[in-house]
Design an enzyme around this catalytic site. Structure first.
Site, short mmCIF file in Angstrom:
data_model
loop_
_atom_site.label_atom_id
_atom_site.label_comp_id
_atom_site.label_asym_id
_atom_site.label_seq_id
_atom_site.Cartn_x
_atom_site.Cartn_y
_atom_site.Cartn_z
N GLU A 198 -31.41 -51.75 -46.40
CA GLU A 198 -31.93 -51.83 -47.64
C GLU A 198 -33.20 -51.95 -48.09
OE1 GLU A 198 -29.04 -54.41 -49.88
OE2 GLU A 198 -27.66 -53.42 -49.34
N ASN A 232 -30.25 -48.61 -42.63
CA ASN A 232 -29.19 -48.42 -43.32
C ASN A 232 -29.53 -48.67 -44.83
OD1 ASN A 232 -26.09 -48.40 -43.28
ND2 ASN A 232 -26.18 -50.59 -43.95
N ASP A 286 -16.20 -48.12 -49.15
CA ASP A 286 -15.11 -48.48 -50.02
C ASP A 286 -15.23 -47.85 -51.08
OD1 ASP A 286 -17.06 -49.89 -51.14
OD2 ASP A 286 -16.48 -51.96 -50.27
C1 XIL Z 1 -21.80 -58.25 -48.33
C2 XIL Z 1 -20.34 -58.93 -47.69
O1 XIL Z 1 -19.52 -58.16 -47.83
C3 XIL Z 1 -20.15 -60.33 -48.72
O2 XIL Z 1 -19.15 -61.09 -48.16
C4 XIL Z 1 -21.40 -61.17 -48.74
O3 XIL Z 1 -21.31 -62.10 -49.65
C5 XIL Z 1 -22.63 -60.29 -49.40
O4 XIL Z 1 -22.91 -59.05 -48.41
N1 XIL Z 1 -24.50 -54.02 -48.29
C6 XIL Z 1 -24.58 -54.54 -47.16
C7 XIL Z 1 -23.60 -55.48 -46.87
O5 XIL Z 1 -25.32 -54.09 -46.43
O6 XIL Z 1 -24.13 -56.42 -45.77
C8 XIL Z 1 -23.17 -56.25 -47.76
O7 XIL Z 1 -22.10 -57.26 -47.34
C9 XIL Z 1 -22.61 -55.34 -49.04
C10 XIL Z 1 -23.72 -54.49 -49.37
#
Ligand code: XIL
Length: 368
Positions: free
Chosen positions: A165, A214, A285
């Site tokens: 990100e 990513n 998802d």
């Molecule tokens: C999320 C996890 O699923 C959660 O359990 C945590 O609280 C926060 O992070 N993008 C990403 C992931 O790259 O690392 C994130 O994962 C979801 C969004």
């Protein structure tokens, strides 16, 4: 035999559409249920984000993940706050357990993530007075962090989300501590320097690992896709070892797949510079708070459309990995205390949902 499998699939699909919760044969981990990853093996690996507590061999979680997936990533336990909580302390226990599981199952493992603005401890950026450290201090810390972790798991963790990100939702790079502290350290006019350091250190620590940048929203935002394209293009032209872009793929049932395809085409122009450049789907998802029959059918149709695109991309030689962020509705990050979510292919009771059968049908149709 093939005919028999098709008939079985149709029968199982009808049963799942008619919602026979509790019926043995449609439970995700029953012997009779087809394995998701086996159905797609000729095109790409199918993965899931998991947690160390899923790795108990007798749990329903364990039975589901080992049956259906051949790529794994930790949901949280390989992020910087988990692996490197303070400057002189690493925590490898959970990642070691993940790697052991990977060795037992023969699965492909992804490491998520080495650098991120979130779930990252402040010690990286601040001195004891609360001021930013000098750029060379942070660059040195990045090198040490990346080298230590990637070399420990060299040959074991196959792919790294080296940075996560880093692109802004506006234009250009995200405003983060990494970005602010390092800035344009090498004076070449761009501020990609902290990203470049991370990729170069990762390549040196494991020359065989696949190194991914990513991010999210490139599924629909053309401007974010262009920012990613321009950043990677510049870095590739400077020889920074980036092997592919990870599309997180947190989508909804209304995603415009034609738009997604055209954004992917933008990213694939990076193959003009690096002919082996790939796209990975890293955190898929489908955010859905409704749970009517119509909602599940709509979800099944959208998942089918997505998997057809993935097969097309695999056949074009640009995609070999599709990873879900979780594996059953009961444990998704999208569940909130006041609202359940239904994003995955398996429900809260580990039963197959219509979307499971619709994606299997896509595989079946493409084998003809
Ligand atoms: C999320 C996890 O699923 C959660 O359990 C945590 O609280 C926060 O992070 N993008 C990403 C992931 O790259 O690392 C994130 O994962 C979801 C969004």
């Amino acid at each position: 035999m093939k005919r028999f499998i098709s008939l079985l699939l149709v029968a199982l699909m009808l049963m799942s559409l008619s919602g026979c919760s509790g019926n043995k044969v449609i439970c995700a981990y029953e012997e009779e249920t087809p394995s998701l990853y086996e159905q797609f093996e000729q095109w790409f690996g199918v993965g899931a984000a998991i947690n160390s507590w899923n790795l108990d061999g007798s749990s329903e979680q364990y039975k589901t993940i080992t049956k259906h997936f051949n790529v794994f990533v930790y949901e949280n336990e390989s992020k910087p706050d988990a692996t490197h909580p303070s400057e002189d302390r690493y925590n490898f226990a959970n990642v070691d357990k993940f790697v052991e599981f990977g060795e037992q199952t023969g699965a492909t493992l992804r490491g998520h993530t080495l650098l991120w603005h979130s779930q990252c401890p402040d010690w990286f950026f601040f001195d004891s007075n609360g001021n930013y450290v000098a750029p060379e201090v942070l660059l040195e810390r990045i090198d040490e962090h990346v080298t230590t972790i990637v070399s420990r798991y060299a040959g074991k963790i196959d792919t790294w989300d080296v940075v996560n990100e880093v692109i802004s939702d506006g234009a250009g790079l995200r405003d983060s501590h990494w970005y602010n502290v390092v800035g344009d350290y090498d004076g070449d006019g761009d501020k990609y320097d902290y990203i470049e350091q991370a990729f170069r250190s990762a390549r040196a620590a494991d020359p065989d690992a696949r190194l991914i940048i990513n991010d999210y929203n490139m599924e629909w935002s053309e401007s974010k896709t262009i920012s990613m394209y321009l950043a990677v293009k510049q870095m590739l032209s400077e020889g920074v070892p980036i092997d592919g872009v990870g599309l997180q793929m947190h989508i909804g049932p209304d995603l415009d797949v034609a738009k997604l395809r055209s954004n992917i085409e933008i990213l694939l122009k990076l193959r003009d510079i690096n002919p082996d450049f790939v796209i990975e789907v890293t955190e898929m998802d489908m955010n859905m708070t409704g749970s009517t029959k119509e909602d599940f059918e709509k979800q099944a149709a959208k998942y089918a459309e997505m998997f057809q695109l993935f097969i097309d991309l695999a056949e074009e030689g640009v995609l070999d990995t599709v990873v879900f962020w979780g594996f059953y509705d009961g444990a998704s990050w999208l569940n909130k205390s006041d609202a359940d979510n239904y994003p995955m292919l398996f429900d809260r009771e580990f039963m197959t949902k219509p979307a499971f059968w619709s994606v299997l049908e896509v595989a079946e149709n493409n084998k003809k």
